[in-house]
Design a protein around this motif. Structure first.
Motif, short mmCIF file in Angstrom:
data_model
loop_
_atom_site.label_atom_id
_atom_site.label_comp_id
_atom_site.label_asym_id
_atom_site.label_seq_id
_atom_site.Cartn_x
_atom_site.Cartn_y
_atom_site.Cartn_z
N UNK A 122 57.04 32.18 87.71
CA UNK A 122 56.42 30.81 87.27
C UNK A 122 57.42 29.74 87.11
N UNK A 123 56.66 28.36 86.77
CA UNK A 123 57.34 27.27 87.64
C UNK A 123 58.78 26.99 86.14
N UNK A 124 59.11 26.24 86.03
CA UNK A 124 60.24 25.68 84.82
C UNK A 124 59.06 25.12 84.25
N UNK A 125 58.16 23.77 84.40
CA UNK A 125 57.16 23.37 83.83
C UNK A 125 55.86 24.49 83.11
N UNK A 126 55.53 25.61 83.75
CA UNK A 126 54.51 25.85 83.38
C UNK A 126 55.04 27.02 82.40
N UNK A 127 56.24 27.20 82.32
CA UNK A 127 57.15 28.19 81.19
C UNK A 127 57.44 27.51 79.62
N UNK A 128 57.68 26.53 80.29
CA UNK A 128 58.06 25.43 79.03
C UNK A 128 56.78 24.52 77.88
N UNK A 129 55.61 24.44 79.15
CA UNK A 129 53.85 24.12 78.23
C UNK A 129 53.49 25.98 77.85
N UNK A 130 53.94 26.92 78.51
CA UNK A 130 53.40 28.07 77.98
C UNK A 130 54.52 28.68 76.53
N UNK A 131 55.50 27.52 76.44
CA UNK A 131 56.37 28.12 75.29
C UNK A 131 56.28 27.00 73.92
N UNK A 132 55.64 25.66 74.66
CA UNK A 132 55.71 24.74 73.53
C UNK A 132 53.92 25.40 72.99
N UNK A 175 53.32 35.43 69.72
CA UNK A 175 54.46 35.76 70.65
C UNK A 175 54.86 36.68 71.58
N UNK A 176 53.95 37.53 71.39
CA UNK A 176 53.75 38.54 72.33
C UNK A 176 52.44 37.96 73.61
N UNK A 177 52.05 37.29 72.76
CA UNK A 177 50.49 36.91 73.77
C UNK A 177 51.55 36.40 75.14
N UNK A 178 52.49 35.05 74.52
CA UNK A 178 53.60 34.49 75.04
C UNK A 178 54.54 34.52 76.03
N UNK A 179 54.57 36.35 75.30
CA UNK A 179 56.09 36.71 75.90
C UNK A 179 55.38 36.87 78.02
N UNK A 180 54.23 37.56 76.90
CA UNK A 180 53.24 38.65 78.40
C UNK A 180 53.09 37.13 79.47
N UNK A 181 52.03 35.98 78.61
CA UNK A 181 52.52 35.18 79.31
C UNK A 181 53.37 34.53 80.72
N UNK A 182 54.15 34.50 79.70
CA UNK A 182 56.02 34.70 80.52
C UNK A 182 56.44 35.53 81.66
N UNK A 183 56.05 36.81 81.83
CA UNK A 183 55.49 37.80 82.47
C UNK A 183 56.77 38.88 81.74
N UNK A 184 56.42 38.82 80.46
CA UNK A 184 57.46 39.81 80.01
C UNK A 184 56.20 41.14 80.42
#
Length: 136
Positions: free
Chosen positions: A1-11, A122-131
């Motif tokens: 996942x690119x950095x911008x997309x990861x930042x958007x998921x976190x925010x 948080x779990x949903x976001x973590x899974x979206x980030x590739x966890x």
């Protein structure tokens, strides 16, 4: 996942955690106050005559910070940090809860609703980030 997309998921996850948790926790507390075993509405929550809301000042902002910390801990892959949040919140509220025992029910209900929501987001976001969830 690119950095911008990861930042958007976190925010996005942090925003959903804060705003959604605010709405959910408020609704759960309103429902709990209407339950038959919620006690009377005399407002006498403690020795000073304060109700639970007055005894637990700052609860809204504490809840916002709690949800940010819990969701952030899960997004960072460090769920053990949730124990720190629980400990800090419990120790910080102990004097008020000791003085106003009637407020402890509101404290527990609000904390559980807030933390369940923040954990789910948080779990949903973590899974979206590739966890990944490890199963044995």
């Amino acid at each position: 996942m690119n950095g911008v997309l990861a930042a958007l998921v976190v925010v996005g996850a942090l925003a959903v955690s804060v705003v959604g948790g605010w709405v959910l926790t408020s609704a759960v507390l309103r429902l709990a106050s209407r339950s038959p075993d919620a006690g009377d509405d005399s407002g006498d929550g403690g020795p000073t005559g304060e109700g639970p809301e007055a005894a637990l000042r700052g609860g809204t902002w504490i809840g916002v910070l709690e949800r940010v910390a819990v969701t952030g801990a899960l997004l960072a892959g460090y769920p053990a940090a949730i124990a720190f949040v629980i400990a800090i919140k419990g120790l910080g509220r102990y004097p008020e809860l000791h003085k106003h025992p009637g407020a402890s029910e509101r404290f527990v209900i609000g904390t559980l609703a807030s933390m369940v929501w923040a954990s789910a987001v948080g779990l949903g976001g973590w899974l979206l980030l590739g966890g990944t969830i490890i199963t044995s």
